[in-house]
Design an enzyme around this catalytic site. Structure first.
Site, mmCIF file in Angstrom:
data_model
loop_
_atom_site.group_PDB
_atom_site.id
_atom_site.type_symbol
_atom_site.label_atom_id
_atom_site.label_comp_id
_atom_site.label_asym_id
_atom_site.label_seq_id
_atom_site.Cartn_x
_atom_site.Cartn_y
_atom_site.Cartn_z
ATOM 1 C CD GLU A 190 -3.096 -1.061 2.120
ATOM 2 O OE1 GLU A 190 -4.200 -1.523 1.832
ATOM 3 O OE2 GLU A 190 -2.842 -0.520 3.224
ATOM 4 C CD GLU A 272 -4.231 -6.190 2.605
ATOM 5 O OE1 GLU A 272 -5.026 -5.414 3.182
ATOM 6 O OE2 GLU A 272 -3.002 -6.111 2.729
#
Length: 797
Positions: A190, A272
């Site tokens: 991320e 995710e």
């Protein structure tokens, strides 16, 4: 012709050299390994839909690794997403750990044994609600090259030098799992939240290819909104996205993903897909919808003619044992994560299915049925539910004040001497407590003396003057305090730093800088050398309870007012009758900490993690069976913040869940003089989820007992101020409770030894209050609808 046999021999030797390894270019088939063609995954030439699940080996007791993998495989996943936390494996620069919880090679071998593949996420930053996001604490020490000044998650040479050494060591351990187990490797996590330095990302990609494999598939993960910043568009790396059920548009998310990958190189993939969510102390326990999860999982599995892949985060969450739980920082608000990392996932913290009171309908079986129907596979049989057993009450008989423990640990040599104090990391300390001590002249302590530590401490401080508690300081502006708990796990560069301890060297008293300090680093890794005062726990706790009730100054022995005390007790397990799990270990259990304030617990030297029931929502600590033993077991509890709500009572826990309605605190038989009554905590199994209390026994007898004890202990002056209120309608000055903070639940029955409900009961009825939320209902067991209650008046006179 004579050269032909030699050529064949050379090829045969090459193939023999790589037999069983599968990564020799001369032996691999052209389409071996994971490849992407026509926006689809192919493994060894066959189409592959990745159905993965995240499990963190560092949050699962190693003796349970095989068990948890079997449960995940039986749910239908074919791949495991694996993080590797740098700080677990390199606790000090150049010192590596690869055993126990850190035995990643064994974890990989067990994944391979279960017939599963791996998505490797080696950091260097992992987030994962893990301390410091996986970065080593020693990044904050000036004694390390670049320490305290390097810019993490950037192309800073000092930072990249550390990353290079770490990855070279890690990948040497994992290289043998290439192609036969590891499908692809993530290079950053991320990163789109932090920046868009493509040279930094290319450097990381180069490190993986240098130390691991030149042809391994690399990927990045980001939410769709920041994905363009966090990846390298094109075919250098494969860009994937993450999102959760109920808050995503698959066409938008996968459209962004496709725009960032080369043509034909973008199989839809959510790396995710959230089965639940994290929980901070003081929040309600995360509780997500099975129905929404199931519906959106089906959408993903069927998306684009079933070419989309997903990874459940988490399929099994586990536990933040020890001091490993991370934290978030929202402006000035410090939000540490609870010890349980159950995550409301399909497989519970204890390896169970359909955990009551947490996940609602059974996510595990619903997802298993959906995956089996979608894939047409015959899944492995579901392993039986884990063995969980009650082991009874634990009497904590012995105690040791923290300051006395410091003297035992350091002896007469004292701590580190320094002119000005510094942060915890500068003393080579990762976690635990740290004591700063200096001397001040009596003349400086005139009325109105002011101590100023400059910057708020990280995360909580108690101030002692001549061994007596003078005050407390906290990091956050919230109503509760935070000790040195987890480091911020989400951030970029400067924002990622989360030093512990004093944040300013210039600690002043009345404006004058204090100099000449001794610093005692208390990592609490080894408590075996501590010597306790036998039979003192009951008196210590009872004295603390009286002070809370009376708002009285400390009149007891040195240090007692602090409430920062070690308590020790023992319990026995009969190995001939005890329940055992499939692996032969003793059954798991839970340590019920209801009524305690805040602190840390150990069983047989294994650190279970933080408890904070006065803040909630977690009220129990998961105890893996492998840490228990036949015969004698030792429990140590360090109470670092004595709560106004401490009651030391017994109840059946709701594992990892919110507090259930409580009954009368301290309502137990067998009372007597100090030392004859021991404050019990409990080790309880799952059993019935309904609380079990002496619900009919009110607290009037306890009130009389405490008054008698006060007189017995020669607290005559204080005892004369005690008045028992049997009928609330007779007095208007009834103490209200603040510990539930408007939660609307009956947890306030535990409050501050109030000995009664926290509704304002009068004339047989109840008036609205923050607890009952205006319902007007007297729901408290002590009130019993009579309008009468037992409570202590605020001392007067």
């Amino acid at each position: 012709m004579r050269g032909v046999p030699l050529l064949l021999a050379a090829l045969l030797l090459a193939c023999q050299a790589c037999h069983g390894v599968g990564d020799h270019p001369a032996c691999r088939q052209k389409d071996a390994g994971l490849q992407i063609r026509s926006d689809r995954f192919f493994l060894d030439g066959k189409p592959l839909q990745i159905i993965s699940g995240s499990m963190h080996y560092f949050r699962i007791h190693p003796s349970h690794w095989r068990d948890r993998l079997q449960r995940a495989a039986a749910m239908g996943i074919n791949t495991v997403e694996v993080y590797s936390p740098w700080n677990l494996h390199e606790p000090y620069p150049g010192e590596y750990v690869w055993t126990g919880f850190a035995d990643i090679e064994r974890w990989m071998a067990l994944i391979q044994e279960a017939g599963l593949k791996v998505l490797l996420r080696p950091g260097p930053y992992i987030c994962a609600e893990w301390d410091n996001g996986g970065f080593p604490f020693w990044f904050a020490s000036s004694k390390v090259a670049g320490g305290r000044t390097m810019r993490m998650r950037t192309a800073d040479p000092a930072y990249l030098d550390h990353v290079g050494r770490w990855w070279a060591t890690l990948f040497a351990k994992l290289r043998r799992y290439l192609h036969n187990t590891i499908l692809m490797v993530q290079i950053e996590n991320e990163y789109g939240f932090c920046g868009e330095d493509k040279s930094y990302l290319r450097h990381l990609a180069g490190l993986v290819r240098t130390h691991l494999s030149s042809d391994i598939l690399l990927f990045t993960t980001d939410p769709p909104g920041v994905a363009p910043r966090g990846t390298i568009p094109g075919d250098e790396v494969y860009t994937v996205v993450d999102f959760g059920p109920g808050w995503f548009d698959p066409n938008y998310a996968f459209g962004v993903q496709k725009s960032l990958n080369a043509p034909g190189k973008s199989p839809p993939f959510c790396s995710e897909f959230y089965t639940g969510w994290l929980t901070h102390w003081g929040e309600q326990m995360s509780n997500t919808s099975t129905e929404v999860l199931l519906k959106d999982t089906q959408v993903l599995l069927e998306y684009a003619n079933s070419t989309a892949s997903l990874s459940f985060y988490m399929v099994h969450g586990g536990t933040n044992f020890g001091f490993w739980a991370g934290a978030n920082v929202d402006g000035t608000r410090y939000l540490p994560h609870i010890t349980s990392y159950d995550y409301d996932s399909p497989i519970s913290e204890a390896g169970d299915y359909c955990q009551p009171g947490i996940g609602g309908a059974c996510k595990y079986h619903a997802l298993r049925d959906l995956i089996a129907q979608h894939t047409g596979r015959t899944l492995p049989p579901v392993p039986p539910r884990p063995a969980i057993q009650k082991y009874g009450r634990v009497e904590l008989r012995d105690s040791l004040p923290l300051l006395d423990a410091v003297e035992q640990l350091y002896g007469t040599d004292g701590g580190v001497r320094t002119e000005l104090p510094d942060i915890m990391e500068e003393y080579g300390q990762c976690w635990g407590l740290i004591l700063y001590r200096t001397h001040v002249p009596v003349s400086a302590l005139d009325k109105g003396a002011t101590l100023d530590v400059g910057t708020p401490v990280h995360d909580f401080a108690s101030v002692f003057l001549d061994g007596q508690l003078a005050g407390r300081m906290e990091r956050s502006s919230q109503g509760d305090t935070s000790l040195a708990m987890g480091r911020n796990n989400f951030g970029c560069n400067v924002e990622s730093w989360d030093f512990k301890g004093l944040q300013s060297k210039n600690v002043t008293l009345n404006g004058k800088v204090l100099r000449g300090w001794e610093v005692f680093a208390l990592s609490l890794d080894d408590l075996s050398t501590l010597s306790y005062a036998p039979g003192t726990a009951g008196a210590t706790l009872l004295a603390a309870a009286r002070r809370r009730m009376l708002a009285a100054p400390n009149l007891a022995r040195r240090n007692a007012a602090a409430g920062t005390t070690f308590f020790r007790g023992n319990f026995s397990i009969d190995g001939t009758t005890a329940l055992r799990g499939a692996d032969g270990h003793l059954a798991d259990t839970y340590l019920a900490m209801h009524g305690w304030g805040k602190g840390i617990a150990w069983i047989n030297s294994f650190c279970l993690g933080w408890f904070w029931p006065s803040r909630g929502p977690q009220m129990t600590l998961y105890v893996p069976g492998p840490v228990l033993r036949e015969g004698d077991n030792e429990l140590i509890v360090l109470e670092v913040v004595t709560s106004r709500c401490s009651t030391f009572s017994t109840r059946t826990p709701r594992p990892g869940g919110p507090a259930a309605p409580a009954a009368a605190p301290w309502a137990r038989a067998g009372r007597g003089l100090p030392g004859s009554r021991r404050p019990p905590t409990s080790i309880r199994g799952q059993g019935s989820l309904d609380g079990s209390y002496d619900s009919e026994e009110l607290d009037y007898g306890l009130a009389r007992e405490l008054e008698g004890l006060a007189q017995h202990d020669k607290y005559t002056k204080l005892a004369s101020k005690l008045q028992l209120l049997y009928d609330a309608s007779e007095r208007g000055n009834v103490e209200s409770c603040s510990c539930c903070r408007g939660s609307g639940e009956q947890e306030c029955n535990w409050c501050a030894m109030t000995i009664g409900d926290t509704l304002y009961c009068s004339n047989g009825g109840c008036t609205p209050c923050p607890v009952c939320r205006g319902t007007g209902a007297c729901q408290c067991p002590n009130c019993r609808g009579t309008g009468k209650r037992a409570s202590w008046l605020t001392p007067s006179g």
